[in-house]
Design a protein around this motif. Structure first.
Motif, PDB file in Angstrom:
ATOM      1  N   THR A 159     -30.142  16.609 -37.006  1.00  0.00           N
ATOM      2  CA  THR A 159     -31.144  15.177 -37.425  1.00  0.00           C
ATOM      3  C   THR A 159     -32.717  15.590 -36.394  1.00  0.00           C
ATOM      4  OG1 THR A 159     -30.550  12.932 -36.416  1.00  0.00           O
ATOM      5  CG2 THR A 159     -28.814  14.218 -38.372  1.00  0.00           C
ATOM      6  N   GLU A 160     -33.131  14.900 -35.580  1.00  0.00           N
ATOM      7  CA  GLU A 160     -33.673  14.648 -34.833  1.00  0.00           C
ATOM      8  C   GLU A 160     -35.435  16.052 -35.280  1.00  0.00           C
ATOM      9  OE1 GLU A 160     -35.335  14.690 -30.601  1.00  0.00           O
ATOM     10  OE2 GLU A 160     -33.419  14.098 -30.729  1.00  0.00           O
ATOM     11  N   ASN A 161     -35.970  15.400 -35.719  1.00  0.00           N
ATOM     12  CA  ASN A 161     -37.713  16.541 -35.917  1.00  0.00           C
ATOM     13  C   ASN A 161     -37.191  17.202 -37.670  1.00  0.00           C
ATOM     14  OD1 ASN A 161     -39.008  15.908 -34.044  1.00  0.00           O
ATOM     15  ND2 ASN A 161     -37.399  17.271 -32.698  1.00  0.00           N
ATOM     16  N   ILE A 162     -36.333  16.664 -38.151  1.00  0.00           N
ATOM     17  CA  ILE A 162     -35.578  17.080 -39.814  1.00  0.00           C
ATOM     18  C   ILE A 162     -36.923  16.927 -40.507  1.00  0.00           C
ATOM     19  CG2 ILE A 162     -34.941  14.248 -40.679  1.00  0.00           C
ATOM     20  CD1 ILE A 162     -33.107  18.507 -41.050  1.00  0.00           C
TER      21      ILE A 162
ATOM     22  N   ARG B  67     -36.767   8.251 -45.897  1.00  0.00           N
ATOM     23  CA  ARG B  67     -37.774   9.055 -45.062  1.00  0.00           C
ATOM     24  C   ARG B  67     -38.513   9.889 -45.500  1.00  0.00           C
ATOM     25  NH1 ARG B  67     -35.622  10.369 -39.958  1.00  0.00           N
ATOM     26  NH2 ARG B  67     -37.403  11.831 -39.267  1.00  0.00           N
ATOM     27  N   ILE B  68     -37.219  10.193 -46.261  1.00  0.00           N
ATOM     28  CA  ILE B  68     -38.280  11.895 -47.212  1.00  0.00           C
ATOM     29  C   ILE B  68     -38.936  11.069 -49.012  1.00  0.00           C
ATOM     30  CG2 ILE B  68     -37.676  14.024 -48.166  1.00  0.00           C
ATOM     31  CD1 ILE B  68     -35.321  14.506 -47.037  1.00  0.00           C
ATOM     32  N   LYS B  69     -38.067  10.573 -49.517  1.00  0.00           N
ATOM     33  CA  LYS B  69     -39.452   9.745 -50.504  1.00  0.00           C
ATOM     34  C   LYS B  69     -39.701   9.201 -50.165  1.00  0.00           C
ATOM     35  CE  LYS B  69     -35.972  11.690 -53.075  1.00  0.00           C
ATOM     36  NZ  LYS B  69     -36.867  12.817 -54.185  1.00  0.00           N
ATOM     37  N   ALA B  70     -39.994   8.306 -48.781  1.00  0.00           N
ATOM     38  CA  ALA B  70     -41.466   7.501 -48.446  1.00  0.00           C
ATOM     39  C   ALA B  70     -42.810   9.000 -48.022  1.00  0.00           C
ATOM     40  CB  ALA B  70     -41.078   6.565 -47.412  1.00  0.00           C
ATOM     41  N   HIS B  71     -42.636   9.794 -47.948  1.00  0.00           N
ATOM     42  CA  HIS B  71     -43.168  11.022 -47.963  1.00  0.00           C
ATOM     43  C   HIS B  71     -44.067  11.176 -48.427  1.00  0.00           C
ATOM     44  CE1 HIS B  71     -45.098  13.821 -45.175  1.00  0.00           C
ATOM     45  NE2 HIS B  71     -44.470  13.265 -44.213  1.00  0.00           N
ATOM     46  N   PRO B  72     -45.086  11.011 -48.030  1.00  0.00           N
ATOM     47  CA  PRO B  72     -46.813  11.545 -49.613  1.00  0.00           C
ATOM     48  C   PRO B  72     -46.989  12.896 -49.788  1.00  0.00           C
ATOM     49  CG  PRO B  72     -47.759  10.735 -47.708  1.00  0.00           C
ATOM     50  CD  PRO B  72     -46.500  10.294 -47.119  1.00  0.00           C
ATOM     51  N   GLN B  73     -46.302  13.796 -48.428  1.00  0.00           N
ATOM     52  CA  GLN B  73     -46.204  15.700 -49.431  1.00  0.00           C
ATOM     53  C   GLN B  73     -44.614  15.662 -49.607  1.00  0.00           C
ATOM     54  OE1 GLN B  73     -48.344  14.965 -46.389  1.00  0.00           O
ATOM     55  NE2 GLN B  73     -49.427  14.306 -47.272  1.00  0.00           N
ATOM     56  N   LEU B  74     -43.786  14.900 -49.347  1.00  0.00           N
ATOM     57  CA  LEU B  74     -42.306  15.788 -49.660  1.00  0.00           C
ATOM     58  C   LEU B  74     -41.403  14.680 -50.847  1.00  0.00           C
ATOM     59  CD1 LEU B  74     -41.304  15.540 -45.849  1.00  0.00           C
ATOM     60  CD2 LEU B  74     -42.339  17.530 -47.281  1.00  0.00           C
TER      61      LEU B  74
ATOM     62  N   CYS C 294     -31.221   4.057 -51.758  1.00  0.00           N
ATOM     63  CA  CYS C 294     -31.846   5.443 -51.170  1.00  0.00           C
ATOM     64  C   CYS C 294     -32.733   6.475 -51.568  1.00  0.00           C
ATOM     65  CB  CYS C 294     -30.989   6.013 -50.245  1.00  0.00           C
ATOM     66  SG  CYS C 294     -30.097   7.681 -50.153  1.00  0.00           S
ATOM     67  N   GLY C 295     -32.314   6.900 -53.071  1.00  0.00           N
ATOM     68  CA  GLY C 295     -33.346   7.633 -53.792  1.00  0.00           C
ATOM     69  C   GLY C 295     -33.093   9.258 -54.236  1.00  0.00           C
TER      70      GLY C 295
END
Length: 120
Positions: free
Chosen positions: A35-38, A67-74, A94-95
């Motif tokens: 899970t680290e650095n996913i 975290r994925i859904k909050a990331h602008p590129q992901l 969680c999206g």
């Protein structure tokens, strides 16, 4: 061009079965139990879809999905959460784009993946 699937689960047997099933369907697949650095792994792999186990050692799947859904590129990458511990309302909050209940059939898995990656 092959669609790229990244799967994160802490059960190696599940990772192996899912990988074989998706390779058979002509997807490019990478699996991990880390899970680290996913987020960095998703970016480096250029994933078209991410599958996450919900309950893992370390960060839970719903937190990674947020975290994925909050990331602008992901944030446009579809996310499937797989879980035997299911509260669909909590998981949808969680999206994630789909939920698959463990144990799941390979037909359900393949249909869900195809529905998400080819509808983009």
């Amino acid at each position: 061009m092959l669609k790229r699937i990244l799967m994160l689960d802490d059960n190696q047997d599940i990772l192996d079965v899912v990988k074989e099933a998706l390779l058979y369907e002509r997807f490019e697949v990478t699996i991990t139990s880390e899970t680290e650095n996913i987020i960095e792994a998703i970016q480096a792999y250029k994933a078209d879809l991410v599958m996450l186990d919900y309950k893992m050692a370390g960060t839970r799947g719903d937190e990674i999905c947020r975290r994925i859904k909050a990331h602008p590129q992901l944030n446009n990458i579809p996310v499937i959460i797989c879980s035997a511990y299911l509260n669909k309302d909590d998981l949808l909050a969680c999206g994630c784009d789909a939920i698959i209940t463990k144990p799941f059939g390979l037909d359900e898995l393949v249909d869900t993946v195809k529905g998400l990656v080819y509808c983009q």
